[in-house]
Motif scaffolding. Structure first.
Motif, PDB file in Angstrom:
ATOM      1  N   ILE A  62       0.962  -0.693   0.052  1.00 18.95           N
ATOM      2  CA  ILE A  62       0.572  -0.158  -0.129  1.00 18.95           C
ATOM      3  C   ILE A  62       0.709   1.288   0.213  1.00 18.95           C
ATOM      4  N   GLN A  63       1.869   0.817   0.433  1.00 19.30           N
ATOM      5  CA  GLN A  63       3.025   2.059   0.466  1.00 19.30           C
ATOM      6  C   GLN A  63       3.772   2.456  -0.866  1.00 19.30           C
ATOM      7  N   ASP A  64       3.712   1.314  -1.299  1.00 19.14           N
ATOM      8  CA  ASP A  64       4.463   1.606  -2.749  1.00 19.14           C
ATOM      9  C   ASP A  64       3.586   2.713  -3.508  1.00 19.14           C
ATOM     10  N   TYR A  65       2.183   2.359  -3.398  1.00 12.44           N
ATOM     11  CA  TYR A  65       1.209   2.719  -4.428  1.00 12.44           C
ATOM     12  C   TYR A  65       0.159   3.703  -3.559  1.00 12.44           C
ATOM     13  N   PHE A  66       1.151   4.511  -2.461  1.00 11.68           N
ATOM     14  CA  PHE A  66      -0.028   4.772  -1.873  1.00 11.68           C
ATOM     15  C   PHE A  66      -1.196   5.895  -2.802  1.00 11.68           C
ATOM     16  N   PHE A  67       0.103   7.008  -3.641  1.00  5.40           N
ATOM     17  CA  PHE A  67      -1.224   7.430  -4.136  1.00  5.40           C
ATOM     18  C   PHE A  67      -2.206   6.906  -5.900  1.00  5.40           C
ATOM     19  N   THR A  68      -1.889   6.430  -6.285  1.00  4.00           N
ATOM     20  CA  THR A  68      -2.325   5.643  -7.347  1.00  4.00           C
ATOM     21  C   THR A  68      -2.903   4.563  -7.066  1.00  4.00           C
ATOM     22  N   GLY A  69      -2.354   3.391  -6.346  1.00  2.34           N
ATOM     23  CA  GLY A  69      -3.230   2.334  -6.067  1.00  2.34           C
ATOM     24  C   GLY A  69      -2.433   1.146  -7.150  1.00  2.34           C
ATOM     25  N   SER A  70      -2.736  -0.340  -6.616  1.00  4.09           N
ATOM     26  CA  SER A  70      -1.751  -0.942  -8.132  1.00  4.09           C
ATOM     27  C   SER A  70      -2.628  -1.220  -9.720  1.00  4.09           C
ATOM     28  N   GLY A  71      -4.343  -0.924  -9.201  1.00  7.41           N
ATOM     29  CA  GLY A  71      -4.687  -1.298 -10.044  1.00  7.41           C
ATOM     30  C   GLY A  71      -5.431  -2.353 -10.025  1.00  7.41           C
ATOM     31  N   LEU A  72      -6.762  -1.919 -10.277  1.00 10.15           N
ATOM     32  CA  LEU A  72      -7.542  -2.987 -10.513  1.00 10.15           C
ATOM     33  C   LEU A  72      -7.759  -4.231 -11.168  1.00 10.15           C
ATOM     34  N   ALA A  85       9.105  12.718  -2.614  1.00  8.43           N
ATOM     35  CA  ALA A  85       9.949  11.114  -2.247  1.00  8.43           C
ATOM     36  C   ALA A  85       9.025   9.873  -2.370  1.00  8.43           C
ATOM     37  N   ARG A  86       7.779   9.892  -1.480  1.00 10.40           N
ATOM     38  CA  ARG A  86       6.520   8.835  -1.639  1.00 10.40           C
ATOM     39  C   ARG A  86       5.900   8.848  -3.077  1.00 10.40           C
ATOM     40  N   TRP A  87       5.593  10.029  -4.006  1.00 13.06           N
ATOM     41  CA  TRP A  87       5.166  10.182  -5.292  1.00 13.06           C
ATOM     42  C   TRP A  87       6.126   9.479  -6.361  1.00 13.06           C
ATOM     43  N   GLU A  88       7.912   9.966  -6.056  1.00 12.21           N
ATOM     44  CA  GLU A  88       8.409   9.660  -7.315  1.00 12.21           C
ATOM     45  C   GLU A  88       7.837   7.801  -7.094  1.00 12.21           C
ATOM     46  N   ALA A  89       8.556   7.221  -6.556  1.00 13.89           N
ATOM     47  CA  ALA A  89       8.268   5.917  -5.773  1.00 13.89           C
ATOM     48  C   ALA A  89       6.838   5.508  -5.713  1.00 13.89           C
ATOM     49  N   ASN A  90       6.003   6.001  -6.066  1.00  6.74           N
ATOM     50  CA  ASN A  90       4.921   5.286  -6.377  1.00  6.74           C
ATOM     51  C   ASN A  90       4.820   5.618  -8.381  1.00  6.74           C
ATOM     52  N   LEU A  91       4.756   6.458  -8.947  1.00  2.00           N
ATOM     53  CA  LEU A  91       5.241   6.433  -9.762  1.00  2.00           C
ATOM     54  C   LEU A  91       5.963   5.133 -10.308  1.00  2.00           C
ATOM     55  N   GLY A  92       7.497   4.565 -10.377  1.00  2.00           N
ATOM     56  CA  GLY A  92       8.339   3.818 -10.428  1.00  2.00           C
ATOM     57  C   GLY A  92       7.585   2.858 -10.132  1.00  2.00           C
ATOM     58  N   SER A  93       7.391   2.099  -9.050  1.00  2.00           N
ATOM     59  CA  SER A  93       6.373   0.987  -8.909  1.00  2.00           C
ATOM     60  C   SER A  93       5.129   1.004  -9.369  1.00  2.00           C
ATOM     61  N   ALA A  94       4.395   1.608  -9.839  1.00  2.00           N
ATOM     62  CA  ALA A  94       3.724   1.834 -11.035  1.00  2.00           C
ATOM     63  C   ALA A  94       3.854   1.544 -12.110  1.00  2.00           C
ATOM     64  N   LEU A  95       5.360   1.633 -12.230  1.00  2.00           N
ATOM     65  CA  LEU A  95       5.482   1.346 -13.787  1.00  2.00           C
ATOM     66  C   LEU A  95       6.075   0.177 -14.244  1.00  2.00           C
ATOM     67  N   PRO A 118      12.049   3.573   2.056  1.00  2.00           N
ATOM     68  CA  PRO A 118      11.940   2.357   1.885  1.00  2.00           C
ATOM     69  C   PRO A 118      11.356   1.801   0.227  1.00  2.00           C
ATOM     70  N   THR A 119      10.530   2.501  -0.591  1.00  2.00           N
ATOM     71  CA  THR A 119       9.764   1.559  -1.662  1.00  2.00           C
ATOM     72  C   THR A 119      11.070   1.638  -2.626  1.00  2.00           C
ATOM     73  N   ALA A 120      11.742   3.031  -2.861  1.00  2.00           N
ATOM     74  CA  ALA A 120      12.902   2.638  -4.141  1.00  2.00           C
ATOM     75  C   ALA A 120      14.012   2.034  -3.492  1.00  2.00           C
TER      76      ALA A 120
END
Length: 566
Positions: A253-263, A413-423, A469-471
């Motif tokens: 959940i922290q990895d995809y905090f803003f966007t989620g991991s997808g439906l 930083a969390r936003w950048e990590a979220n974008l990286g996790s999503a991609l 931590p995510t990155a």
């Protein structure tokens, strides 16, 4: 004879009109944010077709709720009848679909079958309304309505018993206590001009008890030390496995905090980034709130909770001023909503299924009944909704989830990590298919250029926060897959220091120790982790697959030493 009216019987004041206007507008504001989170979750998902199916299913539930106030122009008697018959029919249909497969002669005619958790998830919402329908039918002598209520209530209760769902019974019990307390409290207050001090103390005690129960639940999930001290997980069974699952969900959940991991992405997200498996293991989080946060991000979860809270706030004036029929219906709605939210602490199968619109049935019926009461109020000075109140409610509904994102410490930083996790997940999981690929790590090793954009976002996150931590964890996984053990050790050590409970960093740090020949260090890192799904065996196959004989032998030696020590 009691009438099937549910009308308001006292005058409304301007302050009440403003408050209900703000509350209803907030429902729409939060609803817009929730719909936006669904759109983002479709973009993030690695399987667009599956994600679109989930999108339309969930969107239909939100639109059902948003359409409820528009039906308030119907006669109030028809609104009340619909609010009682529809849930009774839902309970009856659910019971038939669940029970019939047990009868061989009927099973072949069924269009679908329901699992235990799915059936119980629907029934905890429908049964409180069926109870209310039976009471109203009895006092108003509406025999046809009573017939529907009896069929739904009896068949639904039998089906619920057969499901054996403890979470459903806990939810229904909590709902019954909430409805009973509110009805008793109103009956007591209605006979007195002033509220006694002791009643206020009782109200405060109830609030403290509810908050305390939720806080205890959260504390058990977040604190393994407290859990071990109280022995909750030690009881074994589903309590142990689900608490462990919920803890393992938090880093994702922290990895995809803003966007989620997808439906519809949960199964492979868990397998690839939480349990380090190459095949699906779990399809949902067995917790409604964690599942929403995992798929749609924390903003989607805040919006969902805002919808539920605002729907209840909208009905407060109606509760205070309606007649007996209306109050029983609202009490049923509160009970159903409570049962849904409490049951959601233990399961999420309804939300993950094609019946997910049922999640929004209880708040939709609450809003429908209250809207009908407001529109048909017997009041000479009934006030229309205030424009300023509408704007305030919409702004609150949209602004609160956004505020959560803005004020979050380390948000850039969390936003950048979220974008990286999503991609990363969208790239890897859209490419990875069995049997063409044996391991997700193959994608990381064979197609490094495909992950360049994700790695760039992770590096941006580390530039903003070197301990993010995510990155660090994600870059460590990628480095390990490519055989860059020194970089992997550096990244994963930082990730482990930031989140000591993260099972991925611990498992991979143990693996790196094993590759160095440090069996003691490997065992120390692996101690307490659940490897029942063959995670260590899979990692051993990885080194064998690429012909890395020395690494394979060292890893197997560490695994054997670890297993002998258990």
């Amino acid at each position: 004879m009691a009438q099937l009216s549910g009308t308001l019987v006292q005058q409304e004041f301007t302050t009440n009109v403003k408050s209900r206007t703000v509350a209803l507008a907030a429902v729409y504001g939060f609803g817009f944010v929730y719909l936006a989170s669904l759109v983002v979750a479709v973009w993030v998902a690695y399987d667009g077709g599956e994600a679109l199916t989930r999108f339309f299913v969930l969107t239909s539930g939100v639109l059902l709720l948003m359409a409820a106030p528009l039906l308030s122009t119907l006669p109030i008697s028809l609104i009340v009848t619909l609010a009682m018959i529809v849930p009774s029919l839902v309970a009856l249909a659910t019971a038939v679909l669940y029970i019939s497969p047990r009868i061989a002669a009927l099973a072949i005619y069924l269009p679908a079958m329901l699992s235990d958790n799915l059936a119980s998830g629907v029934l905890v919402i429908a049964l409180p309304f069926a109870c209310a329908a039976l009471w109203v039918a009895a006092v108003s002598r509406r025999f046809m309505l009573g017939g529907f209520a009896v069929l739904g209530l009896v068949s639904g209760a039998v089906a619920l018993v057969l499901t054996g769902s403890r979470g459903a019974w806990i939810g229904l019990s909590a709902g019954a206590m909430v409805a009973g307390y509110l009805l008793f409290r109103h009956a007591f207050v209605a006979r007195r001009d002033r509220r006694p001090l002791w009643l206020l103390l009782v109200d405060a005690s109830v609030i403290v008890a509810v908050v305390g129960a939720v806080a205890f639940f959260v504390a058990i999930v977040l604190s393994p030390e407290l859990d071990a001290r109280l022995g909750v997980s030690a009881q074994g069974g589903s309590a142990f496995s689900r608490i462990a699952l919920w803890r393992d969900s938090l880093p994702l959940i922290q990895d995809y905090f803003f966007t989620g991991s997808g439906l519809s992405a949960t199964a492979m997200i868990y397998a690839t980034y939480a349990y380090l498996l190459h095949v699906p293991y779990l399809v949902h989080a067995h917790n409604l709130y964690l599942q929403i946060a995992l798929e749609q991000g924390v903003l989607g979860l805040v919006a969902f909770l805002g919808i539920m809270t605002s729907a209840v706030a909208y009905t407060i004036t109606a509760w205070r001023r309606t007649d007996a029929v209306g109050r029983v219906l609202l009490a049923a709605g509160y009970a159903a909503l409570t049962a849904l939210l409490v049951h959601g602490l233990f399961d999420a199968e309804l939300f993950y299924s094609l019946l997910a619109p049922m999640i929004f049935l209880a708040p939709a019926l609450l809003v429908l009944v209250a809207s009908g009461m407001y529109r048909h109020a017997r009041s000479s000075d009934y006030g229309e909704p205030v424009t300023a109140g509408r704007m305030a409610g919409v702004v609150m509904g949209i602004g609160l989830p956004v505020l959560v994102a803005v004020i979050l410490p380390g948000a850039p930083a969390r936003w950048e990590a979220n974008l990286g996790s999503a991609l990363q997940s969208r790239t890897e999981l859209s490419i990875y298919h069995r049997p063409e690929w044996s391991f997700q790590d193959e994608v990381r090793r064979r197609l490094p250029q495909d992950l360049a954009a994700a790695e760039s976002h992770f590096q941006n996150a580390l530039a903003l926060d070197p301990a993010q931590p995510t990155a660090n964890r994600r870059l460590g996984q990628i480095a390990l897959a490519r055989g860059n053990y020194a970089a992997a050790l550096n990244y994963l050590s930082i990730a482990h220091a930031a989140q000591p409970g993260d099972r991925v960093a611990r498992q991979l740090l143990g693996e790196l120790a094993a590759l160095r020949g440090d069996t003691t260090g490997a065992a120390a890192m692996w101690h307490g982790l659940d490897f029942s799904q063959g995670q260590l065996m899979v990692r051993g196959w990885w080194y064998e697959f690429f012909g890395e004989q020395i690494q394979h032998e060292r890893f197997l030696h560490a695994v054997q030493a670890f297993e002998r020590a258990q």
